[in-house]
Scaffold this motif. Structure first.
Motif, mmCIF file in Angstrom:
data_model
loop_
_atom_site.group_PDB
_atom_site.id
_atom_site.type_symbol
_atom_site.label_atom_id
_atom_site.label_comp_id
_atom_site.label_asym_id
_atom_site.label_seq_id
_atom_site.Cartn_x
_atom_site.Cartn_y
_atom_site.Cartn_z
ATOM 1 N N LEU A 179 0.911 -1.255 -0.012
ATOM 2 C CA LEU A 179 0.066 0.066 0.172
ATOM 3 C C LEU A 179 0.830 1.259 0.166
ATOM 4 O O LEU A 179 0.755 2.385 -0.670
ATOM 5 C CB LEU A 179 -0.791 -0.045 1.179
ATOM 6 C CG LEU A 179 -1.921 0.890 1.197
ATOM 7 C CD1 LEU A 179 -3.019 1.112 0.016
ATOM 8 C CD2 LEU A 179 -2.626 1.236 2.478
ATOM 9 N N LYS A 182 2.039 1.903 -3.786
ATOM 10 C CA LYS A 182 0.904 2.483 -4.633
ATOM 11 C C LYS A 182 0.402 3.822 -4.076
ATOM 12 O O LYS A 182 0.132 4.370 -5.008
ATOM 13 C CB LYS A 182 -0.447 1.483 -4.243
ATOM 14 C CG LYS A 182 -0.156 -0.035 -4.715
ATOM 15 C CD LYS A 182 -1.450 -0.750 -4.763
ATOM 16 C CE LYS A 182 -1.330 -2.045 -5.398
ATOM 17 N NZ LYS A 182 -1.209 -2.179 -6.837
ATOM 18 N N LEU A 183 0.688 4.308 -2.985
ATOM 19 C CA LEU A 183 0.626 5.694 -2.254
ATOM 20 C C LEU A 183 1.864 6.459 -2.683
ATOM 21 O O LEU A 183 1.795 7.639 -2.393
ATOM 22 C CB LEU A 183 0.447 5.663 -1.063
ATOM 23 C CG LEU A 183 -1.249 5.169 -0.829
ATOM 24 C CD1 LEU A 183 -1.511 5.155 0.813
ATOM 25 C CD2 LEU A 183 -2.322 5.779 -1.531
ATOM 26 N N LEU A 221 -8.279 -1.828 3.406
ATOM 27 C CA LEU A 221 -7.935 -0.609 2.731
ATOM 28 C C LEU A 221 -7.185 -0.949 1.523
ATOM 29 O O LEU A 221 -7.081 -0.078 0.448
ATOM 30 C CB LEU A 221 -7.073 0.372 3.830
ATOM 31 C CG LEU A 221 -7.827 0.991 5.007
ATOM 32 C CD1 LEU A 221 -6.892 1.592 5.999
ATOM 33 C CD2 LEU A 221 -8.833 1.870 4.511
ATOM 34 N N TYR A 222 -6.186 -1.702 1.590
ATOM 35 C CA TYR A 222 -5.515 -2.288 0.340
ATOM 36 C C TYR A 222 -6.525 -2.560 -0.860
ATOM 37 O O TYR A 222 -6.400 -2.129 -1.838
ATOM 38 C CB TYR A 222 -4.653 -3.501 0.514
ATOM 39 C CG TYR A 222 -3.958 -3.759 -0.514
ATOM 40 C CD1 TYR A 222 -2.902 -3.131 -1.109
ATOM 41 C CD2 TYR A 222 -4.334 -5.039 -1.177
ATOM 42 C CE1 TYR A 222 -1.942 -3.643 -2.197
ATOM 43 C CE2 TYR A 222 -3.796 -5.543 -2.356
ATOM 44 C CZ TYR A 222 -2.575 -4.819 -2.886
ATOM 45 O OH TYR A 222 -1.775 -5.293 -3.897
ATOM 46 N N GLN A 225 -8.323 0.289 -2.109
ATOM 47 C CA GLN A 225 -7.493 1.208 -3.242
ATOM 48 C C GLN A 225 -7.398 0.365 -4.328
ATOM 49 O O GLN A 225 -7.361 1.130 -5.315
ATOM 50 C CB GLN A 225 -6.193 1.302 -2.523
ATOM 51 C CG GLN A 225 -5.380 2.379 -3.196
ATOM 52 C CD GLN A 225 -4.431 1.915 -4.171
ATOM 53 O OE1 GLN A 225 -4.404 0.673 -4.583
ATOM 54 N NE2 GLN A 225 -4.077 2.760 -5.213
ATOM 55 N N LYS A 227 -9.969 -0.953 -5.841
ATOM 56 C CA LYS A 227 -11.353 -0.896 -6.170
ATOM 57 C C LYS A 227 -12.101 -2.302 -5.924
ATOM 58 O O LYS A 227 -13.098 -2.496 -6.714
ATOM 59 C CB LYS A 227 -11.536 -0.193 -7.821
ATOM 60 C CG LYS A 227 -10.723 0.999 -7.694
ATOM 61 C CD LYS A 227 -11.013 1.529 -9.238
ATOM 62 C CE LYS A 227 -10.322 2.919 -9.198
ATOM 63 N NZ LYS A 227 -10.560 3.866 -8.174
ATOM 64 N N TRP A 229 -14.350 -3.456 -3.636
ATOM 65 C CA TRP A 229 -14.802 -2.928 -2.459
ATOM 66 C C TRP A 229 -15.630 -4.128 -1.713
ATOM 67 O O TRP A 229 -15.969 -4.016 -0.566
ATOM 68 C CB TRP A 229 -15.822 -1.888 -2.733
ATOM 69 C CG TRP A 229 -16.993 -1.998 -3.680
ATOM 70 C CD1 TRP A 229 -16.966 -2.162 -4.968
ATOM 71 C CD2 TRP A 229 -18.259 -2.593 -3.446
ATOM 72 N NE1 TRP A 229 -18.145 -2.204 -5.604
ATOM 73 C CE2 TRP A 229 -19.066 -2.918 -4.249
ATOM 74 C CE3 TRP A 229 -18.897 -2.832 -1.972
ATOM 75 C CZ2 TRP A 229 -20.447 -3.126 -4.325
ATOM 76 C CZ3 TRP A 229 -20.292 -3.404 -2.054
ATOM 77 C CH2 TRP A 229 -21.094 -3.290 -3.005
ATOM 78 N N SER A 232 -13.058 -5.798 0.221
ATOM 79 C CA SER A 232 -12.858 -4.886 1.268
ATOM 80 C C SER A 232 -13.812 -4.912 2.345
ATOM 81 O O SER A 232 -13.499 -4.769 3.483
ATOM 82 C CB SER A 232 -12.774 -3.462 0.936
ATOM 83 O OG SER A 232 -12.549 -2.390 1.478
ATOM 84 N N TYR A 256 -15.674 8.667 0.099
ATOM 85 C CA TYR A 256 -14.456 7.874 -0.892
ATOM 86 C C TYR A 256 -15.458 6.965 -1.912
ATOM 87 O O TYR A 256 -14.856 6.766 -3.078
ATOM 88 C CB TYR A 256 -13.762 7.026 -0.012
ATOM 89 C CG TYR A 256 -12.555 6.372 -0.897
ATOM 90 C CD1 TYR A 256 -11.252 7.078 -1.078
ATOM 91 C CD2 TYR A 256 -12.599 5.125 -1.141
ATOM 92 C CE1 TYR A 256 -10.376 6.435 -1.993
ATOM 93 C CE2 TYR A 256 -11.774 4.406 -1.760
ATOM 94 C CZ TYR A 256 -10.253 4.934 -2.223
ATOM 95 O OH TYR A 256 -9.788 4.342 -2.906
ATOM 96 N N SER A 349 -9.993 10.886 -1.709
ATOM 97 C CA SER A 349 -8.594 10.139 -1.977
ATOM 98 C C SER A 349 -8.221 9.342 -0.871
ATOM 99 O O SER A 349 -8.627 9.537 0.324
ATOM 100 C CB SER A 349 -7.568 11.268 -2.620
ATOM 101 O OG SER A 349 -7.115 12.013 -1.265
ATOM 102 N N LEU A 350 -7.625 8.273 -1.274
ATOM 103 C CA LEU A 350 -7.041 7.428 -0.156
ATOM 104 C C LEU A 350 -5.984 8.156 0.998
ATOM 105 O O LEU A 350 -6.292 8.069 2.098
ATOM 106 C CB LEU A 350 -6.391 6.153 -0.556
ATOM 107 C CG LEU A 350 -6.320 4.897 0.410
ATOM 108 C CD1 LEU A 350 -7.475 4.610 1.166
ATOM 109 C CD2 LEU A 350 -5.631 3.806 -0.075
#
Length: 449
Positions: A179, A182-183, A221-222, A225, A227, A229, A232, A256, A349-350
């Protein structure tokens, strides 16, 4: 080989010194010996900081060190917390087919249905023995597995619990590092968590399951992010079913996910949480569980900050402890703060969402009547994705709360509590008002460690 040892000579010495100090912490520490406790804790923080500073790009070495430090505790009995005795008690009840939410140990001890009940009962403490369990069902499943694997041996159950927690930290390394990548944040920030002595001691050492809870939260959360969901939401439900605290973050997901997906996320999460609770549901369950959770707002007090000031004012004005009034009111204030924060546009945004999560859980803890050290696990993990460092600073100072154990009547040293929070509030204020232009919602994105 010789050249390699020469190149990493100082880090090797730091590693060996840390191993020695962790061994002393695990096997040669009485929690009433504050000088030794504070000394070992402070030294381990310094050693971990230097090790990370010198080897910040050597992920294999840092990860290996993190695992070794945890394995040192493998066969040690926790010495800063007795909660694990209740974990094993609940697990043994589950194995007997008894609903652990329906009876307290006090009610069962006259005719205990489990092996080793007297030892567990006498060791868990009066507070735990006299109240219904408040550990959610997925947590209870881990307790049952540990009791099963441990058999009639307490140390066997302890080892099993510890292996679950270590495995969770391995998962946190995987999801956390990915994560961060990715951020576009430094991947070595994951070691702010994995090598933090607070995490190693409170989770692996003292067997608190916040580490398992944040693993599911981080995985949620990962995939959020990514998508995904639906997955998630299932993982989020697992997190809530280990500890209830992630419920605090649900309103923040509104901006979000947007309305349609947010409602679906809430519905699916609620369904799986209910599914986990379903085998235990009864009228008595609702009575006992709500009463147990309510104790944290209306009876228990420990290491609080703002609440202690309110309590002091209450004594001056009313002449008695107003926790039964102040606790619920402070809870409502936290709820309103989170709801207000959920409408902020940065939550789209995350990085902005993570920063809102950090300040939500921080405000919750600042207003709480009880702040045990392991409560910092959640904000500490979230903080590595934001760049704010007041929680790592807090994780160093939180050891001061253990000064209560040095007193026979378990009385807190309020001067040390004041010192803890003055430094934390001061450092947070510096970060919020001096280091950022839009402090509460801006997530620093530096490539530096």
């Amino acid at each position: 080989m010789k050249q390699l040892l020469t190149l990493h000579k100082i880090p090797l010495l730091l590693f060996l010194a840390s191993c020695a100090f962790y061994w002393a912490f695990a096997f040669d520490l009485d929690r009433t010996d504050l000088i030794k406790l504070f000394g070992l804790y402070g030294a381990l923080f310094f050693l971990s900081w230097k090790l990370l500073q010198l080897e910040k790009d050597n992920f294999k070495l840092l990860f290996g060190a993190a695992i070794v430090f945890r394995l040192i505790f493998l066969f040690a009995m926790p010495n800063l917390s007795q909660d694990f005795y209740r974990f094993i008690w609940d697990g043994k009840l589950m194995l007997q087919g008894i609903n652990p939410y329906l009876v307290t140990p006090d009610e069962f001890i006259t005719n205990p249905p489990i092996e080793g009940a007297k030892t567990l009962y006498n060791s868990m403490g009066e507070l735990s023995a006299g109240n219904p369990t408040n550990y959610p069902p997925l947590n209870q499943l881990f307790f049952a597995l540990a009791a099963l694997l441990g058999g009639n041996s307490i140390i066997g159950a302890v080892v099993s619990l510890r292996l679950f927690i270590i495995a969770a930290d391995v998962g946190i390394y995987y999801f956390g590092r990915n994560l961060l990548k990715k951020l576009n944040l430094p991947e070595n920030r994951i070691f702010w968590y994995l090598l933090n002595p607070f995490i190693i001691i409170e989770l692996t050492g003292n067997l608190h399951f916040e580490g398992v809870m944040v693993l599911f939260l981080l995985a949620s959360l990962y995939f959020l992010q990514m998508k995904k969901w639906v997955l998630s939401s299932i993982l989020f439900a697992c997190s809530v079913s280990v500890k209830l605290i992630p419920l605090l973050f649900l309103p923040l997901l509104f901006r979000y996910l947007k309305l349609k997906k947010a409602l679906a996320f809430y519905g699916l999460t609620s369904f799986f949480v209910l599914l986990f609770f379903l085998p235990f549901l009864s009228e008595a369950f609702f009575t006992n569980y709500t009463a147990s959770v309510g104790l944290w707002f209306q009876k228990f007090e420990f290491n609080a900050s703002i609440y202690y000031l309110i309590r002091w004012i209450g004594f001056r004005l009313q002449g008695y402890n107003i926790i039964h009034l102040a606790g619920p009111v402070l809870g409502i204030i936290v709820f309103l703060f989170v709801i207000l924060l959920s409408f902020h546009r940065r939550n789209k945004s995350l990085p902005g969402l993570l920063t809102s999560m950090l300040f939500s859980i921080s405000v919750y803890l600042f207003l709480a009547t009880t702040v045990h050290p392991w409560y910092l696990v959640t904000p500490l993990l979230i903080s590595i994705f934001t760049g704010y460092r007041f929680v790592p600073v807090w994780s160093l100072l939180i050891v001061l709360s253990y000064s209560a154990y040095a007193h026979p009547a378990f009385e807190e040293n309020l001067w040390l509590v004041a010192l803890e929070y003055l430094v934390v509030f001061g450092f947070m204020g510096y970060e919020v008002f001096k280091r950022t232009k839009n402090p509460i919602f801006q997530a620093p994105n530096s490539r530096k460690i």
